[in-house]
Design a protein around this motif. Structure first.
Motif, PDB file in Angstrom:
ATOM      1  N   ASN A  36     -16.294  10.507  -6.947  1.00  0.00           N
ATOM      2  CA  ASN A  36     -17.229  10.076  -7.992  1.00  0.00           C
ATOM      3  C   ASN A  36     -17.348   8.559  -8.090  1.00  0.00           C
ATOM      4  N   ASN A  37     -16.799   7.872  -7.089  1.00  0.00           N
ATOM      5  CA  ASN A  37     -16.925   6.403  -7.001  1.00  0.00           C
ATOM      6  C   ASN A  37     -16.301   5.670  -8.184  1.00  0.00           C
ATOM      7  N   LEU A  38     -15.224   6.224  -8.723  1.00  0.00           N
ATOM      8  CA  LEU A  38     -14.501   5.511  -9.769  1.00  0.00           C
ATOM      9  C   LEU A  38     -13.597   4.437  -9.177  1.00  0.00           C
ATOM     10  N   ILE A  39     -13.211   4.632  -7.937  1.00  0.00           N
ATOM     11  CA  ILE A  39     -12.337   3.676  -7.254  1.00  0.00           C
ATOM     12  C   ILE A  39     -12.891   3.405  -5.861  1.00  0.00           C
ATOM     13  N   PRO A  40     -12.612   2.228  -5.314  1.00  0.00           N
ATOM     14  CA  PRO A  40     -12.974   1.977  -3.911  1.00  0.00           C
ATOM     15  C   PRO A  40     -12.149   2.888  -3.007  1.00  0.00           C
ATOM     16  N   PRO A  41     -12.627   3.192  -1.836  1.00  0.00           N
ATOM     17  CA  PRO A  41     -11.875   4.072  -0.928  1.00  0.00           C
ATOM     18  C   PRO A  41     -10.569   3.415  -0.483  1.00  0.00           C
ATOM     19  N   PRO A  42      -9.560   4.216  -0.201  1.00  0.00           N
ATOM     20  CA  PRO A  42      -8.288   3.655   0.298  1.00  0.00           C
ATOM     21  C   PRO A  42      -8.458   3.137   1.717  1.00  0.00           C
ATOM     22  N   GLU A  43      -7.548   2.280   2.121  1.00  0.00           N
ATOM     23  CA  GLU A  43      -7.564   1.764   3.478  1.00  0.00           C
ATOM     24  C   GLU A  43      -6.507   2.495   4.302  1.00  0.00           C
ATOM     25  N   LYS A  44      -6.963   3.215   5.313  1.00  0.00           N
ATOM     26  CA  LYS A  44      -6.064   3.983   6.179  1.00  0.00           C
ATOM     27  C   LYS A  44      -5.194   4.935   5.346  1.00  0.00           C
ATOM     28  N   LYS A  45      -5.839   5.578   4.359  1.00  0.00           N
ATOM     29  CA  LYS A  45      -5.198   6.572   3.498  1.00  0.00           C
ATOM     30  C   LYS A  45      -4.116   5.972   2.595  1.00  0.00           C
ATOM     31  N   LYS A  46      -4.126   4.650   2.446  1.00  0.00           N
ATOM     32  CA  LYS A  46      -3.151   3.999   1.576  1.00  0.00           C
ATOM     33  C   LYS A  46      -3.874   3.302   0.416  1.00  0.00           C
ATOM     34  N   TYR A  47      -3.177   3.287  -0.742  1.00  0.00           N
ATOM     35  CA  TYR A  47      -3.757   2.747  -1.973  1.00  0.00           C
ATOM     36  C   TYR A  47      -3.026   1.461  -2.361  1.00  0.00           C
ATOM     37  N   SER A  48      -3.810   0.452  -2.715  1.00  0.00           N
ATOM     38  CA  SER A  48      -3.260  -0.869  -3.032  1.00  0.00           C
ATOM     39  C   SER A  48      -2.796  -0.945  -4.485  1.00  0.00           C
ATOM     40  N   LYS A  49      -2.233  -2.084  -4.828  1.00  0.00           N
ATOM     41  CA  LYS A  49      -1.817  -2.329  -6.213  1.00  0.00           C
ATOM     42  C   LYS A  49      -3.017  -2.269  -7.151  1.00  0.00           C
ATOM     43  N   ASN A  50      -4.154  -2.777  -6.688  1.00  0.00           N
ATOM     44  CA  ASN A  50      -5.359  -2.727  -7.519  1.00  0.00           C
ATOM     45  C   ASN A  50      -5.824  -1.292  -7.751  1.00  0.00           C
ATOM     46  N   HIS A  51      -5.653  -0.445  -6.752  1.00  0.00           N
ATOM     47  CA  HIS A  51      -5.937   0.979  -6.951  1.00  0.00           C
ATOM     48  C   HIS A  51      -5.049   1.538  -8.060  1.00  0.00           C
ATOM     49  N   MET A  52      -3.786   1.184  -8.013  1.00  0.00           N
ATOM     50  CA  MET A  52      -2.825   1.688  -9.009  1.00  0.00           C
ATOM     51  C   MET A  52      -3.236   1.272 -10.422  1.00  0.00           C
ATOM     52  N   ILE A  53      -3.668   0.033 -10.554  1.00  0.00           N
ATOM     53  CA  ILE A  53      -4.086  -0.458 -11.864  1.00  0.00           C
ATOM     54  C   ILE A  53      -5.297   0.324 -12.360  1.00  0.00           C
ATOM     55  N   MET A  54      -6.222   0.596 -11.465  1.00  0.00           N
ATOM     56  CA  MET A  54      -7.402   1.359 -11.850  1.00  0.00           C
ATOM     57  C   MET A  54      -7.034   2.793 -12.212  1.00  0.00           C
ATOM     58  N   PHE A  55      -6.061   3.364 -11.521  1.00  0.00           N
ATOM     59  CA  PHE A  55      -5.592   4.706 -11.880  1.00  0.00           C
ATOM     60  C   PHE A  55      -5.025   4.724 -13.298  1.00  0.00           C
ATOM     61  N   ILE A  56      -4.326   3.665 -13.660  1.00  0.00           N
ATOM     62  CA  ILE A  56      -3.739   3.586 -15.002  1.00  0.00           C
ATOM     63  C   ILE A  56      -4.836   3.495 -16.065  1.00  0.00           C
ATOM     64  N   PHE A  57      -5.830   2.658 -15.818  1.00  0.00           N
ATOM     65  CA  PHE A  57      -6.957   2.568 -16.755  1.00  0.00           C
ATOM     66  C   PHE A  57      -7.667   3.917 -16.875  1.00  0.00           C
ATOM     67  N   ILE A  58      -7.890   4.583 -15.748  1.00  0.00           N
ATOM     68  CA  ILE A  58      -8.555   5.883 -15.769  1.00  0.00           C
ATOM     69  C   ILE A  58      -7.735   6.877 -16.580  1.00  0.00           C
ATOM     70  N   PHE A  59      -6.422   6.825 -16.416  1.00  0.00           N
ATOM     71  CA  PHE A  59      -5.544   7.733 -17.158  1.00  0.00           C
ATOM     72  C   PHE A  59      -5.766   7.616 -18.661  1.00  0.00           C
ATOM     73  N   PRO A  61       0.828  -1.214   0.000  1.00  0.00           N
ATOM     74  CA  PRO A  61       0.000   0.000   0.000  1.00  0.00           C
ATOM     75  C   PRO A  61       0.862   1.264   0.000  1.00  0.00           C
ATOM     76  N   LEU A  62       0.417   2.264  -0.743  1.00  0.00           N
ATOM     77  CA  LEU A  62       1.155   3.518  -0.860  1.00  0.00           C
ATOM     78  C   LEU A  62       0.286   4.695  -0.445  1.00  0.00           C
ATOM     79  N   TYR A  63       0.937   5.704   0.118  1.00  0.00           N
ATOM     80  CA  TYR A  63       0.244   6.948   0.393  1.00  0.00           C
ATOM     81  C   TYR A  63       0.054   7.724  -0.909  1.00  0.00           C
TER      82      TYR A  63
END
Length: 225
Positions: A89-112, A52-54
């Motif tokens: 806007n509910n494009l991604i699930p909320p982070p856990e304890k302000k940290k983003y998982s690998k799956n969040h990162m993948i979704m950010f790339i698709f959104i990009f 997880p990353l901040y």
């Protein structure tokens, strides 16, 4: 396919269709553009941090890894404001304890990629079912596998993609009758080429929107019921 194999194949396709020679600056310029575009970084899932990353770490990592996609040096790949808007806007699930998982990162790339031609609303409709079914690490099909399959498919279709562009370029030279002025002829040919590419993008965007409105929206409706 290795990067050097891809580059060699691209060069061969350009040369065979364009028949590039030193006297034709338009052909040389197009070949350079295509070669630069096809060298855009593909972020391998194995290179995405599996911890997880901040938010600051997320923006720094993606800005560094996807730098080749920038049109201008001061362009931003991902900002804190963008991330907050995606969450709002509910494009991604909320982070856990302000940290983003690998799956969040993948979704950010698709959104990009998607945000360049789709609305936030349409992206949300696409990601809703994906997020619900595959975001969880215990899903039958991992999100990073989906990412890998998609990008492998894109690379496999690169030959067809390039040939279509190059054939449009060749056709653009014969769209208008010659004016007798070389600069005017080049201007008109470039305009014709841009129109061909733009129409192609426009039609594909319409098809994507129709698919979202029918297939994806129906999936979302069924899920709610």
């Amino acid at each position: 396919m290795a990067d050097n194999d891809i580059s060699s194949n691209i060069s061969d396709i350009c040369d065979s269709i364009l028949r590039v020679d030193r006297s034709d600056s338009r052909k040389r310029d197009l070949k350079l553009i295509i070669e630069s575009v096809t060298k855009l970084n593909y972020l391998n899932p194995d290179d995405i941090p599996d911890i997880p990353l901040y938010m600051d770490q997320v923006t720094s990592f993606l800005d560094e890894q996807l730098v080749s996609y920038k049109r201008f040096d001061d362009d931003k790949i991902l900002t804190k404001t963008m991330i907050n808007n995606y969450a709002k806007n509910n494009l991604i699930p909320p982070p856990e304890k302000k940290k983003y998982s690998k799956n969040h990162m993948i979704m950010f790339i698709f959104i990009f990629y998607f945000k360049n031609f789709l609305s936030i609303s349409d992206i949300r409709k696409i990601f809703g079912p994906l997020s619900e079914k595959f975001f969880d690490e215990n899903s039958d099909l991992a999100l990073d596998d989906i990412y890998r399959y998609i990008f492998n498919m894109e690379y496999d279709g690169m030959d067809h993609f390039l040939k279509d562009i190059l054939n449009k370029f060749n056709s653009s030279k014969d769209t208008f009758p010659k004016t007798g002025n070389e600069q005017d002829d080049e201007l008109l040919s470039t305009f014709s080429f841009i129109c061909m590419l733009s129409f192609d993008v426009y039609v594909k965007k319409l098809i994507i929107e129709k698919l979202i409105d029918s297939k994806v929206s129906q999936t979302t409706k069924d899920r709610r019921e």
